[in-house]
Design a protein around this motif. Structure first.
Motif, PDB file in Angstrom:
ATOM      1  N   ASP A  91      -0.211  -9.827   3.413  1.00  0.00           N
ATOM      2  CA  ASP A  91      -0.854 -10.571   2.338  1.00  0.00           C
ATOM      3  C   ASP A  91      -0.988  -9.651   1.122  1.00  0.00           C
ATOM      4  O   ASP A  91      -1.086  -8.432   1.265  1.00  0.00           O
ATOM      5  CB  ASP A  91      -2.239 -11.054   2.780  1.00  0.00           C
ATOM      6  CG  ASP A  91      -2.165 -11.997   3.986  1.00  0.00           C
ATOM      7  OD1 ASP A  91      -1.078 -12.575   4.209  1.00  0.00           O
ATOM      8  OD2 ASP A  91      -3.174 -12.142   4.682  1.00  0.00           O
ATOM      9  N   ALA A  92      -1.002 -10.259  -0.055  1.00  0.00           N
ATOM     10  CA  ALA A  92      -1.004  -9.469  -1.300  1.00  0.00           C
ATOM     11  C   ALA A  92      -2.416  -9.051  -1.709  1.00  0.00           C
ATOM     12  O   ALA A  92      -3.300  -9.898  -1.856  1.00  0.00           O
ATOM     13  CB  ALA A  92      -0.356 -10.275  -2.417  1.00  0.00           C
ATOM     14  N   LEU A  93      -2.599  -7.754  -1.860  1.00  0.00           N
ATOM     15  CA  LEU A  93      -3.874  -7.198  -2.333  1.00  0.00           C
ATOM     16  C   LEU A  93      -3.591  -6.144  -3.398  1.00  0.00           C
ATOM     17  O   LEU A  93      -2.571  -5.445  -3.320  1.00  0.00           O
ATOM     18  CB  LEU A  93      -4.644  -6.529  -1.182  1.00  0.00           C
ATOM     19  CG  LEU A  93      -5.369  -7.430  -0.190  1.00  0.00           C
ATOM     20  CD1 LEU A  93      -5.936  -6.604   0.963  1.00  0.00           C
ATOM     21  CD2 LEU A  93      -6.505  -8.196  -0.869  1.00  0.00           C
ATOM     22  N   PRO A  94      -4.503  -5.988  -4.368  1.00  0.00           N
ATOM     23  CA  PRO A  94      -4.299  -4.968  -5.402  1.00  0.00           C
ATOM     24  C   PRO A  94      -4.601  -3.563  -4.880  1.00  0.00           C
ATOM     25  O   PRO A  94      -5.298  -3.396  -3.883  1.00  0.00           O
ATOM     26  CB  PRO A  94      -5.303  -5.361  -6.480  1.00  0.00           C
ATOM     27  CG  PRO A  94      -6.394  -6.044  -5.728  1.00  0.00           C
ATOM     28  CD  PRO A  94      -5.734  -6.752  -4.578  1.00  0.00           C
ATOM     29  N   LYS A 113       0.467  -6.349 -11.698  1.00  0.00           N
ATOM     30  CA  LYS A 113      -0.064  -7.686 -12.014  1.00  0.00           C
ATOM     31  C   LYS A 113      -1.292  -7.999 -11.158  1.00  0.00           C
ATOM     32  O   LYS A 113      -2.278  -8.565 -11.636  1.00  0.00           O
ATOM     33  CB  LYS A 113       1.019  -8.746 -11.786  1.00  0.00           C
ATOM     34  CG  LYS A 113       2.111  -8.734 -12.833  1.00  0.00           C
ATOM     35  CD  LYS A 113       3.112  -9.840 -12.549  1.00  0.00           C
ATOM     36  CE  LYS A 113       4.329  -9.680 -13.457  1.00  0.00           C
ATOM     37  NZ  LYS A 113       5.315 -10.747 -13.247  1.00  0.00           N
ATOM     38  N   LEU A 114      -1.217  -7.643  -9.880  1.00  0.00           N
ATOM     39  CA  LEU A 114      -2.380  -7.859  -9.001  1.00  0.00           C
ATOM     40  C   LEU A 114      -3.576  -7.080  -9.538  1.00  0.00           C
ATOM     41  O   LEU A 114      -4.705  -7.572  -9.566  1.00  0.00           O
ATOM     42  CB  LEU A 114      -2.058  -7.396  -7.572  1.00  0.00           C
ATOM     43  CG  LEU A 114      -1.147  -8.325  -6.753  1.00  0.00           C
ATOM     44  CD1 LEU A 114      -0.514  -7.573  -5.597  1.00  0.00           C
ATOM     45  CD2 LEU A 114      -1.931  -9.533  -6.232  1.00  0.00           C
ATOM     46  N   SER A 121     -10.789  -6.301  -3.845  1.00  0.00           N
ATOM     47  CA  SER A 121      -9.791  -6.203  -2.773  1.00  0.00           C
ATOM     48  C   SER A 121     -10.166  -7.087  -1.590  1.00  0.00           C
ATOM     49  O   SER A 121      -9.729  -6.865  -0.471  1.00  0.00           O
ATOM     50  CB  SER A 121      -9.680  -4.750  -2.315  1.00  0.00           C
ATOM     51  OG  SER A 121     -10.952  -4.292  -1.918  1.00  0.00           O
ATOM     52  N   ALA A 122     -11.030  -8.085  -1.833  1.00  0.00           N
ATOM     53  CA  ALA A 122     -11.471  -8.971  -0.753  1.00  0.00           C
ATOM     54  C   ALA A 122     -10.679 -10.265  -0.724  1.00  0.00           C
ATOM     55  O   ALA A 122     -10.875 -11.082   0.172  1.00  0.00           O
ATOM     56  CB  ALA A 122     -12.952  -9.292  -0.916  1.00  0.00           C
TER      57      ALA A 122
END
Ligand SMILES: [Zn+2]
Length: 349
Positions: A91-94, A113-114, A121-122
């Motif tokens: 899954d995408a997280l910064p 971009k994230l 980050s939740a």
């Protein structure tokens, strides 16, 4: 009271969130909405109806195109970065954030971009999170339309929630600000003034930011002090609005351990301010993470207190749209939400 619900909320089910330095199963899970739905069905509180499908116009009225376009394509861009390796796509997280002093220019990199659009980050983005976020906005809009057309109240069982999402940023489990989209829709539909009452444990920073400079949408929030609790950087009592919006934002930050003895009077005061504002409709950002056994909140409201809350909100004598936000004590979640709605119904009769 009718509830608007869709099982499409299951499309947002990230594997993990980063919490206190560890990857753990997300607190904001599909079980939450399932539990609430089961309780509403059991109590026969009213019909449970599917949402209609709306175009992007109501969303674009509160969110910048930059955020909307990013969310719509984020996971595709993210997974493209993993395509060559053949590894499972996480899954995408910064990974980082542009703090003050840095440039806020959108980079080409999905990682950048994230960083630009996320506030924490939740809030992981999966391949189908955007579909769930769109469906939640449709749920809010469908319930809003029913109230705008004359029903005394409706419940939008939204998931993912919305009140931490602002015009340009997502986070705090939120992608689109369902309550904000609905409040704006009341205005578009001709209501001169709309109030938003946010009773989630956490400050609704996103909703506050959306309407901070506007006198037509009065945002009132009861929440934990930002000194101790998320989102940490907004929710102080002196945040009263700016420019033409000065005086049309009200925060009631409260200490950890707050129970109904001090919560009740604060709510009464907040409702008094809404009464003076004289809105044509009220949107309630309904979070029940103020519950005494909530794993994320540190207030001490008991299940019976939620009936009192619904009763007091009904006392406004105004059309009310309830929009689901937080609440993580999954065992009692349905009971607490249904108590608010039942308390409202009994007083509104
Ligand atoms: Zn919350």
């Amino acid at each position: 009271m009718k509830t608007i619900y869709t099982a499409d909320h299951h499309l947002h089910a990230p594997k993990a969130e980063l919490s206190f330095g560890k990857f753990v199963p997300p607190q904001e899970s599909p079980r939450r909405a399932d539990t609430i739905l089961a309780e509403l069905e059991q109590r026969k509180l009213g019909a449970i109806l599917p949402p209609e499908t709306f175009d992007m116009a109501p969303i674009h009225r509160v969110h910048e195109a930059g955020l909307v376009d990013f969310l719509a394509g984020a996971h595709q861009e993210w997974s493209a970065r993993f395509a060559k390796s053949g590894a499972e796509v996480p899954d995408a997280l910064p990974l980082s954030w542009p703090v003050p002093g840095m440039r806020r220019i959108e980079p080409r990199s999905i990682f950048g971009k994230l960083a630009l659009h996320a506030i924490d980050s939740a809030t992981a983005i999966t391949a189908t999170s955007w579909s769930a976020a769109r469906a939640a906005a449709d749920v809010a809009m469908t319930a809003q339309q029913r109230v705008a057309k004359g029903e005394r109240a409706a419940f939008a069982l939204c998931r993912p929630p919305g009140h931490h999402a602002s015009a340009a940023n997502y986070g705090g489990y939120c992608f689109l600000n369902n309550a904000g989209i609905a409040a704006e829709a009341f205005r578009t539909g001709g209501a001169a003034r709309v109030a938003i009452l946010d009773v989630d444990y956490h400050h609704g920073n996103g909703t506050q930011a959306l309407f901070y400079a506007r006198p037509d949408i009065f945002f009132v929030s009861l929440h934990a002090e930002p000194e101790t609790d998320y989102p940490y950087f907004s929710g102080y009592a002196d945040e009263a609005g700016e420019g033409p919006g000065e005086g049309f934002n009200a925060n009631y930050p409260m200490k950890r351990g707050t129970d109904w003895r001090s919560y009740g009077p604060a709510l009464a005061h907040a409702l008094g301010r809404i009464r003076i504002f004289a809105p044509e409709a009220v949107v309630v950002s309904l979070g029940v993470d103020t519950f005494e056994r909530d794993p994320m909140g540190r207030f001490k409201l008991a299940s019976e207190d939620y009936r009192r809350m619904g009763d007091m909100i009904a006392g406004l004598g105004l059309p009310v749209l309830f929009v689901m936000e937080g609440g993580y004590a999954v065992e009692e979640l349905g009971v607490n939400v249904a108590n608010v709605l039942e308390g409202f119904e009994q007083a509104a009769r």
